[in-house]
Design an enzyme around this catalytic site. Structure first.
Site, mmCIF file in Angstrom:
data_model
loop_
_atom_site.group_PDB
_atom_site.id
_atom_site.type_symbol
_atom_site.label_atom_id
_atom_site.label_comp_id
_atom_site.label_asym_id
_atom_site.label_seq_id
_atom_site.Cartn_x
_atom_site.Cartn_y
_atom_site.Cartn_z
ATOM 1 N N HIS A 99 0.852 -1.194 0.000
ATOM 2 C CA HIS A 99 0.000 0.000 0.000
ATOM 3 C C HIS A 99 0.879 1.233 0.000
ATOM 4 O O HIS A 99 1.971 1.248 0.565
ATOM 5 C CB HIS A 99 -0.962 0.024 1.198
ATOM 6 C CG HIS A 99 -0.305 -0.204 2.521
ATOM 7 N ND1 HIS A 99 0.074 -1.451 2.962
ATOM 8 C CD2 HIS A 99 0.047 0.666 3.514
ATOM 9 C CE1 HIS A 99 0.616 -1.353 4.162
ATOM 10 N NE2 HIS A 99 0.630 -0.076 4.518
ATOM 11 N N HIS A 101 0.780 5.135 1.087
ATOM 12 C CA HIS A 101 0.106 6.191 1.839
ATOM 13 C C HIS A 101 0.210 7.481 1.028
ATOM 14 O O HIS A 101 1.308 7.845 0.580
ATOM 15 C CB HIS A 101 0.796 6.439 3.182
ATOM 16 C CG HIS A 101 0.794 5.268 4.121
ATOM 17 N ND1 HIS A 101 -0.058 5.183 5.204
ATOM 18 C CD2 HIS A 101 1.552 4.143 4.156
ATOM 19 C CE1 HIS A 101 0.184 4.067 5.871
ATOM 20 N NE2 HIS A 101 1.154 3.415 5.260
HETATM 21 P P1 DGP Z 1 1.524 0.469 7.499
HETATM 22 O O1 DGP Z 1 1.987 0.738 8.883
HETATM 23 O O2 DGP Z 1 2.344 1.206 6.465
HETATM 24 O O3 DGP Z 1 1.425 -1.023 7.215
HETATM 25 O O4 DGP Z 1 0.067 1.092 7.397
HETATM 26 C C1 DGP Z 1 -1.113 0.385 7.490
HETATM 27 C C2 DGP Z 1 -2.208 1.393 7.563
HETATM 28 O O5 DGP Z 1 -3.430 0.728 7.342
HETATM 29 C C3 DGP Z 1 -2.343 2.111 8.893
HETATM 30 O O6 DGP Z 1 -2.098 3.514 8.687
HETATM 31 C C4 DGP Z 1 -3.766 1.881 9.337
HETATM 32 C C5 DGP Z 1 -4.429 1.353 8.092
HETATM 33 N N1 DGP Z 1 -5.447 0.348 8.335
HETATM 34 C C6 DGP Z 1 -5.283 -0.831 9.002
HETATM 35 N N2 DGP Z 1 -6.438 -1.519 9.017
HETATM 36 C C7 DGP Z 1 -7.343 -0.765 8.315
HETATM 37 C C8 DGP Z 1 -8.708 -0.948 7.984
HETATM 38 O O7 DGP Z 1 -9.345 -1.958 8.317
HETATM 39 N N3 DGP Z 1 -9.305 0.049 7.273
HETATM 40 C C9 DGP Z 1 -8.633 1.161 6.889
HETATM 41 N N4 DGP Z 1 -9.333 2.083 6.203
HETATM 42 N N5 DGP Z 1 -7.347 1.368 7.180
HETATM 43 C C10 DGP Z 1 -6.704 0.409 7.895
#
Ligand code: DGP
Length: 113
Positions: A99, A101
């Site tokens: 992903h 950001h």
């Molecule tokens: P990272 O630390 O780079 O793996 O970021 C993962 C991100 O994913 C973190 O900023 C929170 C987001 N995240 C985790 N679970 C969910 C979810 O169920 N829904 C959404 N919208 N975001 C999520």
């Protein structure tokens, strides 16, 4: 991929606040925003992280980047943004589905780490 939260979001099994979607990628708002605008862009196909980008899947990565300017615009960003991908434990990657950001909507911190 079974038990992958972002695969479930991509499949619509887990709801998300969608910003953009097509047959290859999904952009949705981060559940724990770290900027006024915080959107995640994912490939629908499971790729674990940047570390798993190869010559075979890199066209999908290029496609994500071709779409990031439009995603940022749809999300309401008008004055610049940061694109980050955390890769692996030292970078604090918490979701093992690639992903990117997109952070914006206000001046961001100068330091990245
Ligand atoms: P990272 O630390 O780079 O793996 O970021 C993962 C991100 O994913 C973190 O900023 C929170 C987001 N995240 C985790 N679970 C969910 C979810 O169920 N829904 C959404 N919208 N975001 C999520």
């Amino acid at each position: 991929m079974e038990n992958c939260i972002f695969c479930k979001i991509a499949a619509g099994i887990i709801p998300s606040s969608k910003v953009y979607e097509d047959e290859k990628i999904l952009a949705f708002r981060d559940i724990n925003p770290q900027a006024p605008v915080h959107v995640l862009v994912i490939p629908k196909k499971h790729i674990a992280s940047v570390d798993k980008i190869t010559a075979e899947n890199s066209s999908l990565i290029a496609y994500i980047f071709e779409n990031i300017p439009n995603v940022a615009k749809i999300a309401g960003i008008t004055n610049g943004y940061r694109v980050i991908s955390n890769c692996g434990p030292d970078a604090c990657q918490t979701v093992p589905h690639l992903h990117f950001h997109i952070l914006g909507g206000a001046p961001l911190a100068e330091k990245m780490a």
